[in-house]
Design a protein around this motif. Structure first.
Motif, PDB file in Angstrom:
ATOM      1  N   THR A  95      44.905  29.427  37.827  1.00 43.68           N
ATOM      2  CA  THR A  95      43.458  27.883  37.363  1.00 43.68           C
ATOM      3  C   THR A  95      42.899  28.872  36.713  1.00 43.68           C
ATOM      4  OG1 THR A  95      42.490  28.923  38.855  1.00 43.68           O
ATOM      5  CG2 THR A  95      43.561  27.035  39.449  1.00 43.68           C
ATOM      6  N   LEU A  96      42.075  28.578  35.940  1.00 41.83           N
ATOM      7  CA  LEU A  96      40.640  29.574  35.144  1.00 41.83           C
ATOM      8  C   LEU A  96      40.143  30.265  36.231  1.00 41.83           C
ATOM      9  CD1 LEU A  96      39.174  30.948  32.352  1.00 41.83           C
ATOM     10  CD2 LEU A  96      38.338  28.330  32.384  1.00 41.83           C
ATOM     11  N   GLU A  97      39.600  29.091  37.004  1.00 43.90           N
ATOM     12  CA  GLU A  97      38.530  29.490  37.610  1.00 43.90           C
ATOM     13  C   GLU A  97      38.928  30.950  38.867  1.00 43.90           C
ATOM     14  OE1 GLU A  97      37.721  26.291  40.514  1.00 43.90           O
ATOM     15  OE2 GLU A  97      35.804  27.451  41.245  1.00 43.90           O
ATOM     16  N   GLU A  98      40.092  31.142  38.821  1.00 46.72           N
ATOM     17  CA  GLU A  98      40.981  32.124  39.416  1.00 46.72           C
ATOM     18  C   GLU A  98      40.753  33.223  39.192  1.00 46.72           C
ATOM     19  OE1 GLU A  98      44.153  32.039  42.274  1.00 46.72           O
ATOM     20  OE2 GLU A  98      45.166  30.610  40.613  1.00 46.72           O
ATOM     21  N   THR A  99      41.048  33.203  37.590  1.00 48.85           N
ATOM     22  CA  THR A  99      40.983  34.310  36.003  1.00 48.85           C
ATOM     23  C   THR A  99      39.890  34.769  36.339  1.00 48.85           C
ATOM     24  OG1 THR A  99      42.923  33.085  35.360  1.00 48.85           O
ATOM     25  CG2 THR A  99      41.686  34.154  34.221  1.00 48.85           C
ATOM     26  N   LEU A 100      38.946  33.855  35.767  1.00 50.84           N
ATOM     27  CA  LEU A 100      37.440  34.631  35.946  1.00 50.84           C
ATOM     28  C   LEU A 100      37.198  35.301  37.208  1.00 50.84           C
ATOM     29  CD1 LEU A 100      35.307  30.887  34.814  1.00 50.84           C
ATOM     30  CD2 LEU A 100      36.813  33.347  34.021  1.00 50.84           C
ATOM     31  N   ASP A 101      37.327  35.145  38.620  1.00 50.17           N
ATOM     32  CA  ASP A 101      37.097  35.588  39.198  1.00 50.17           C
ATOM     33  C   ASP A 101      38.160  37.451  40.177  1.00 50.17           C
ATOM     34  OD1 ASP A 101      35.772  33.945  40.755  1.00 50.17           O
ATOM     35  OD2 ASP A 101      37.007  32.910  42.771  1.00 50.17           O
TER      36      ASP A 101
END
Ligand code: G3P
Ligand code: MG
Length: 247
Positions: A95-101
């Protein structure tokens, strides 16, 4: 004032060394000394922003059919690594969310290419920006880009403080500069099939210019001589910052 983007940007992570648009590809780029990566963002059927390039699942996963018709619950079960090599079996679409992390963990900069499935330009940009405005505090280590003018216009209206780049294909529209002026893009990303005149046109317009996708060191050197600010590469081992050092 332009962003300070390094001359080498890892394309889809480090595409020659790990399955593109995965967390492993970003980690690999980091381990190879790359400080910025480019990844492609689109939406699942239920509007979860994910990293994915194609409209269809088939090339880069063991799934079939359209990403836009696949819900996150089903997509997250797919294997996104085995197609690349057996050693990457079991890797998932992030997901983009985990990528940003992960990017924040490594203190990396990112070019998020908004890659909407057809007809989902506004929705994709809005979902991305909803997430970004909640979770990404810095503005000097992120660039949004797109071939889609609707996506760039949506980003301009919704989150003006994120720098945007217009992506141009091999064939440029005659009014490319008008489009860049309207969309307020201080950066233009152009194809490696470009010529010197095109590079100079962008530079003369006062914009930064980056070139995708450059894997040949001789070509990178030539582009540097023409004045490009940097390149996207699948191969950060061959295309290194010293090719861009001016003496
Ligand atoms: O953002 C640069 C480049 O990635 C654009 O083309 O098809 O590789 O996403 P593509
Ligand atoms: Mg891309």
């Amino acid at each position: 004032m332009g962003l300070k983007i390094p001359p080498i940007i890892g394309h889809r992570g480090a595409r020659d060394y790990a399955p593109e648009n995965t967390l492993e590809s970003i980690r690999t780029a980091y381990e190879m000394g790359v400080t910025w990566v480019e990844v492609d963002v689109k939406l699942t059927a239920d509007s979860v922003p994910i990293l994915f390039h194609d409209d269809e699942l088939d090339r880069t996963t063991n799934g079939h059919g359209l990403v836009a018709h696949t819900r996150w619950a089903d997509l997250q079960d797919l294997d996104a690594g085995n197609w690349f090599s057996e050693g990457f079996t079991g890797i998932r679409v992030p997901t983009l969310e985990e990528t940003l992390d992960v990017l924040m963990h490594y203190n990396m900069g990112v070019n998020l290419e908004i890659k909407p499935c057809p007809g989902r330009e506004v929705e994709t940009t809005e979902a991305m920006l909803d997430l970004l405005t909640q979770s990404w505090d810095e503005r000097d280590n992120i660039l949004l880009s797109s071939f889609s003018h609707v996506a760039l216009e949506t980003a301009k209206d919704m989150a003006h403080d994120f720098t945007r780049a217009l992506l141009l294909e091999d064939e440029w529209p005659k009014n490319w500069l008008e489009i860049a002026e309207y969309l307020e893009t201080p950066i233009i990303n152009i194809s490696n099939n470009c010529n010197r005149e095109q590079v100079e046109l962008v530079i003369d317009s006062g914009r930064q210019v980056f070139v995708y996708t450059v894997n040949d060191p001789q070509r990178a050197k030539l582009l540097r001589q023409w004045g490009v600010d940097g390149v996207f590469t699948d191969d950060p081992d061959a295309i290194t910052p010293d090719l861009f050092r001016t003496n």
